[in-house]
Every structure is written in structure tokens, then in C-alpha cells.
Write a protein that holds these residues in place. Structure first.
Motif, PDB file in Angstrom:
ATOM      1  N   LEU A  75       0.860  -1.242   0.117  1.00  0.00           N
ATOM      2  CA  LEU A  75      -0.066   0.056  -0.006  1.00  0.00           C
ATOM      3  C   LEU A  75       0.767   1.326  -0.004  1.00  0.00           C
ATOM      4  N   ARG A  76       1.626   1.261   0.921  1.00  0.00           N
ATOM      5  CA  ARG A  76       2.764   2.377   0.741  1.00  0.00           C
ATOM      6  C   ARG A  76       3.345   2.561  -0.527  1.00  0.00           C
ATOM      7  N   ALA A  77       3.746   1.466  -1.024  1.00  0.00           N
ATOM      8  CA  ALA A  77       4.515   1.581  -2.314  1.00  0.00           C
ATOM      9  C   ALA A  77       3.516   2.286  -3.540  1.00  0.00           C
ATOM     10  N   SER A  78       2.559   1.875  -3.301  1.00  0.00           N
ATOM     11  CA  SER A  78       1.474   2.293  -4.215  1.00  0.00           C
ATOM     12  C   SER A  78       1.225   3.934  -4.071  1.00  0.00           C
ATOM     13  N   VAL A  79       1.204   4.350  -2.811  1.00  0.00           N
ATOM     14  CA  VAL A  79       1.148   5.977  -2.690  1.00  0.00           C
ATOM     15  C   VAL A  79       2.509   6.498  -2.886  1.00  0.00           C
ATOM     16  N   VAL A  80       3.398   5.977  -2.663  1.00  0.00           N
ATOM     17  CA  VAL A  80       4.854   6.706  -3.046  1.00  0.00           C
ATOM     18  C   VAL A  80       4.719   6.884  -4.468  1.00  0.00           C
ATOM     19  N   CYS A  81       4.276   5.762  -5.528  1.00  0.00           N
ATOM     20  CA  CYS A  81       4.394   5.794  -6.731  1.00  0.00           C
ATOM     21  C   CYS A  81       3.643   7.340  -7.306  1.00  0.00           C
ATOM     22  N   LEU A  82       2.205   7.383  -6.768  1.00  0.00           N
ATOM     23  CA  LEU A  82       1.410   8.511  -6.901  1.00  0.00           C
ATOM     24  C   LEU A  82       2.314   9.818  -6.353  1.00  0.00           C
ATOM     25  N   LYS A  83       2.861   9.718  -5.279  1.00  0.00           N
ATOM     26  CA  LYS A  83       3.419  10.732  -4.840  1.00  0.00           C
ATOM     27  C   LYS A  83       4.466  11.552  -5.632  1.00  0.00           C
ATOM     28  N   THR A  84       5.269  10.583  -6.353  1.00  0.00           N
ATOM     29  CA  THR A  84       6.374  10.901  -7.251  1.00  0.00           C
ATOM     30  C   THR A  84       5.785  11.634  -8.435  1.00  0.00           C
ATOM     31  N   ASP A  85       4.645  11.105  -8.917  1.00  0.00           N
ATOM     32  CA  ASP A  85       3.922  11.920 -10.226  1.00  0.00           C
ATOM     33  C   ASP A  85       3.521  13.106  -9.672  1.00  0.00           C
ATOM     34  N   VAL A  86       2.588  13.312  -8.624  1.00  0.00           N
ATOM     35  CA  VAL A  86       1.937  14.447  -8.279  1.00  0.00           C
ATOM     36  C   VAL A  86       2.923  15.413  -7.811  1.00  0.00           C
ATOM     37  N   ASP A  87       3.949  15.287  -7.008  1.00  0.00           N
ATOM     38  CA  ASP A  87       4.837  16.191  -6.557  1.00  0.00           C
ATOM     39  C   ASP A  87       5.674  16.958  -7.636  1.00  0.00           C
ATOM     40  N   GLN A  88       5.788  16.176  -8.686  1.00  0.00           N
ATOM     41  CA  GLN A  88       6.536  16.676 -10.105  1.00  0.00           C
ATOM     42  C   GLN A  88       5.370  17.566 -10.502  1.00  0.00           C
ATOM     43  N   LYS A  89       4.216  17.194 -10.839  1.00  0.00           N
ATOM     44  CA  LYS A  89       3.350  18.234 -11.351  1.00  0.00           C
ATOM     45  C   LYS A  89       2.923  19.360 -10.567  1.00  0.00           C
ATOM     46  N   PHE A  90       2.792  19.105  -9.396  1.00  0.00           N
ATOM     47  CA  PHE A  90       2.606  20.023  -8.642  1.00  0.00           C
ATOM     48  C   PHE A  90       3.433  21.396  -8.436  1.00  0.00           C
ATOM     49  N   ALA A  91       4.785  20.832  -8.465  1.00  0.00           N
ATOM     50  CA  ALA A  91       5.725  21.829  -8.610  1.00  0.00           C
ATOM     51  C   ALA A  91       5.819  22.576  -9.984  1.00  0.00           C
ATOM     52  N   LYS A  92       5.495  22.210 -10.938  1.00  0.00           N
ATOM     53  CA  LYS A  92       5.179  22.620 -12.288  1.00  0.00           C
ATOM     54  C   LYS A  92       4.198  23.589 -12.125  1.00  0.00           C
ATOM     55  N   LEU A  93       3.045  23.278 -11.682  1.00  0.00           N
ATOM     56  CA  LEU A  93       2.153  24.183 -11.274  1.00  0.00           C
ATOM     57  C   LEU A  93       2.230  25.478 -10.583  1.00  0.00           C
ATOM     58  N   GLU A  94       3.173  25.238  -9.284  1.00  0.00           N
ATOM     59  CA  GLU A  94       3.627  26.258  -8.778  1.00  0.00           C
ATOM     60  C   GLU A  94       4.473  27.414  -9.402  1.00  0.00           C
ATOM     61  N   ARG A  95       5.284  26.609 -10.487  1.00  0.00           N
ATOM     62  CA  ARG A  95       6.243  27.615 -11.240  1.00  0.00           C
ATOM     63  C   ARG A  95       5.249  28.642 -12.112  1.00  0.00           C
ATOM     64  N   GLU A  96       4.241  27.761 -12.608  1.00  0.00           N
ATOM     65  CA  GLU A  96       3.472  28.462 -13.638  1.00  0.00           C
ATOM     66  C   GLU A  96       2.890  29.442 -13.060  1.00  0.00           C
ATOM     67  N   LEU A  97       2.156  29.413 -11.872  1.00  0.00           N
ATOM     68  CA  LEU A  97       1.489  30.363 -11.390  1.00  0.00           C
ATOM     69  C   LEU A  97       2.187  31.675 -10.850  1.00  0.00           C
ATOM     70  N   LEU A  98       3.459  31.180 -10.404  1.00  0.00           N
ATOM     71  CA  LEU A  98       4.485  32.195  -9.959  1.00  0.00           C
ATOM     72  C   LEU A  98       4.795  33.047 -11.171  1.00  0.00           C
ATOM     73  N   ASP A  99       5.075  32.528 -12.390  1.00  0.00           N
ATOM     74  CA  ASP A  99       5.221  33.271 -13.506  1.00  0.00           C
ATOM     75  C   ASP A  99       4.135  33.970 -14.208  1.00  0.00           C
ATOM     76  N   SER A 100       2.698  33.451 -13.690  1.00  0.00           N
ATOM     77  CA  SER A 100       1.587  34.085 -14.288  1.00  0.00           C
ATOM     78  C   SER A 100       1.607  35.632 -14.158  1.00  0.00           C
ATOM     79  N   PRO A 101       0.933  36.567 -15.049  1.00  0.00           N
ATOM     80  CA  PRO A 101       0.710  37.988 -15.020  1.00  0.00           C
ATOM     81  C   PRO A 101       0.201  38.016 -13.674  1.00  0.00           C
ATOM     82  N   GLU A 102      -1.082  37.612 -13.466  1.00  0.00           N
ATOM     83  CA  GLU A 102      -1.896  37.722 -12.448  1.00  0.00           C
ATOM     84  C   GLU A 102      -1.338  37.537 -11.107  1.00  0.00           C
ATOM     85  N   SER A 103      -0.251  36.907 -11.038  1.00  0.00           N
ATOM     86  CA  SER A 103       0.269  36.446  -9.654  1.00  0.00           C
ATOM     87  C   SER A 103       0.996  37.833  -8.954  1.00  0.00           C
TER      88      SER A 103
END
Length: 320
Positions: free
Chosen positions: A292-320
Motif C-alpha cells: 500500500l505504501r509503495a502504491s502511494v509513493v508511486c502516486l506521490k512521485t508523479d503528483v509532486d512533479q506536477k504540483f511543482a510545475k503548477l507552482e512555477r506556472e502560477l508564479l510566472d503568471s501575470p496575475e500573480s
């Protein structure tokens, strides 16, 4: 004169108290203790025909709570992503389903449970059969008679830290699973905002192993709640920022433990020694928890990368 046996004689020879016996042992010396015992007993027997008032009151509590959380998500977060949530909702809404559902996820804040389920479709929010049962810390949730009623009707079962995998909370969860209900578990067993997931506790393993029908297990991962409700802030109040807060939820593919559970039951039936049975049980619990832990870790690896990308995009957004 016949006497009722309130103990369960297990295959490993251990004589453990039944759920009813555990309820009967709860102290009742104060109004709070009597209230707590009353509502926990009602949770245990919530499906009984003589508790007809339970369902409409439970529907009102879970419906109002998840609807309020939906409003919080819409107003408090700048970006919300619910990836593959259909992998859970499709299973829950399958009328042909004959097996219970268990979801497991990381635990970033004390608000994870109500906030995340605010993302569920509106058609499911007011139906207690489509809403999770979950386990929550007694010392945080069941603090007075009003909170006892609210969380009991909200399908949140009180757990007692240190009472292990044979405590009343796990027995109630097993009752719900044997009724083909949905039980959500945070197997880390406490809020964890560190980069690495904690070891998963074995209570969820016992649920999977001892449910009459092996549950459909769906891993999930949540990101974003640690910044909304930091663990060490002075006043534990959620502070979503509608200009920069991000909430990301992802559901993974279902895991079928049917074969592993059947193999465990077959091997167990061939053992005679209680010590051997106990060792086998522990080995399988550990194995399931690690998977169970390994399955959640696998999701974490994927989501953390996408989350960090979203943070960068919002930081660079003119609306920020």
C-alpha cells in the motif's frame, strides 16, 4: 442458565473481546463518557433496522459538510486538480459491485478528509452509502457530546492511539466493509508534512485480510494541504489563499489482494501452532502495508512533479 459469550475465539487460539464487549467496557461515569459510549454503539449498529433515524441524520451531516467543503475549495484555492478521480467514483457508483472499497492516502493536515471529499460529485454527497467511513483520532474529534454526535453521524470512527489493530475502531470498520461500504484510511496514522511518507500501520492490513469479501483497494495522494494548514502554526485554522493555493488529488489504479488473502487463509488453515499463526499473520500484514505504501509513493512521485510545475506556472503568471 445460559450466558452470552461476548468473546471471539480466533483461529490462532487467542480469545479476544467482541465489538459489543468492547463497547460494554467503555466508562460511563460522566456525561461525556456516556455520550461517547452511546454514539460509538450507534455507529457499531448503524445498519440495524431499529436505528431508522440514523440514515437521514447521517445524510444531513455528510451532505452539508462535503457541500461546505466544496465551497471552500472553489473559493479558497486558485488551482484545483482532481486527476483520475473517476477511478474511485466509477467503483462506488457501480450497482453491480459486490465487494467493499478501501481507499488509502497520505495525511498532510487535519483538514484532509473533509476538504478532499468536497471534490466528489454532488450526486454522491447526500447519500451516506456513497460517502466514506473513516477513522479519526478520538482525542481530537470526540471532545464533547455535540462533537460526539457530529462526527459519529459524519461516519468518522474514533481511534485510540496505542490500542493496536484489535481496537473497537477496526471492528466497526470491518462491520462496514462486510456491508460493502467504503472505508477510507490514513495509514500513516498521524499528520505528516515531511517529504517522506511514514511507515503504514497494520490496521488497514487487518481490514483487507479479515473482510468477508476482499475489498477493492484504491490508493490516493493529496498535495497542497500542508501549506493551507501548517502543522506548527500557532492557531490551527485553515488558511487557503485564493491567489496562490493549489490542491492536487490523484486516484491510482485499484489493487486486488484477493489472491494474496486466499493464499494466507489456506496457509493459515494448515498451521497448528498459535505462534506460527501469529508469525504468518504479521508477515502478511507487513507485506500488505508495504504494498500500500509503495502504491502511494508511486502516486506521490508523479503528483509532486506536477504540483511543482503548477507552482512555477502560477508564479510566472501575470496575475500573480
Amino acid at each position: 442458565m445460559d450466558t452470552q459469550n461476548n468473546n471471539t475465539n480466533n483461529d490462532d487460539g487467542a480469545l479476544r473481546p467482541s465489538a459489543e464487549e468492547l463497547v460494554s467496557r467503555l466508562p460511563r461515569s460522566s456525561w461525556q463518557e456516556r455520550s461517547y459510549a452511546y454514539w460509538v454503539n450507534k455507529q457499531l449498529h448503524s445498519s440495524d433496522s431499529n436505528t431508522k433515524w440514523w440514515r437521514p441524520l447521517s445524510a444531513a451531516v455528510v451532505g452539508a459538510t462535503t457541500t461546505a467543503m466544496e465551497a471552500l475549495v472553489k473559493l479558497g484555492f486558485r488551482k484545483v486538480v482532481a486527476e483520475d478521480l473517476h477511478k474511485l467514483t466509477d467503483v462506488l457508483e457501480d450497482d453491480a459491485r459486490r465487494r467493499p472499497v478501501v481507499t488509502v492516502a497520505n495525511h498532510q493536515s487535519t483538514m484532509d478528509d473533509p476538504v478532499i471529499w468536497g471534490l466528489m460529485p454532488a450526486r454522491m454527497k447526500w447519500n451516506p452509502d456513497r460517502v466514506r467511513w473513516t477513522l479519526g483520532a478520538r482525542e481530537l474529534l470526540y471532545m464533547n457530546p455535540l462533537m460526539n454526535a457530529f462526527f459519529a453521524l459524519g461516519q468518522t470512527v474514533p481511534t485510540v492511539r496505542g490500542d493496536g489493530i484489535y481496537q473497537l475502531a477496526v471492528e466497526i470498520a470491518l462491520r462496514r466493509l462486510n456491508e460493502n461500504k467504503w472505508v477510507h484510511v490514513f495509514p500513516e496514522a498521524r499528520v505528516n508534512q515531511d517529504p517522506e511518507l511514514l511507515r503504514f500501520k497494520w490496521g488497514v492490513s487487518r481490514m483487507i485480510m479479515e473482510s468477508e469479501r476482499t475489498p477493492i483497494v484504491i490508493p490516493m495522494y493529496f498535495a497542497g494541504m500542508s501549506s493551507v494548514l501548517p502543522l506548527r502554526q500557532r492557531f490551527p485554522v485553515p488558511r487557503p489563499n485564493p491567489f496562490k493555493s493549489i490542491l492536487y488529488v490523484k486516484a491510482g489504479d485499484s489493487i486486488d489482494f484477493t489472491l494474496q488473502v486466499e493464499q494466507w487463509r489456506t496457509a493459515r488453515a494448515m498451521l497448528v501452532s498459535a505462534d506460527e499463526i501469529a508469525r504468518l499473520d504479521e508477515q502478511v500484514r507487513v507485506s500488505i502495508a508495504e504494498q500500500l505504501r509503495a502504491s502511494v509513493v508511486c502516486l506521490k512521485t508523479d503528483v509532486d512533479q506536477k504540483f511543482a510545475k503548477l507552482e512555477r506556472e502560477l508564479l510566472d503568471s501575470p496575475e500573480s
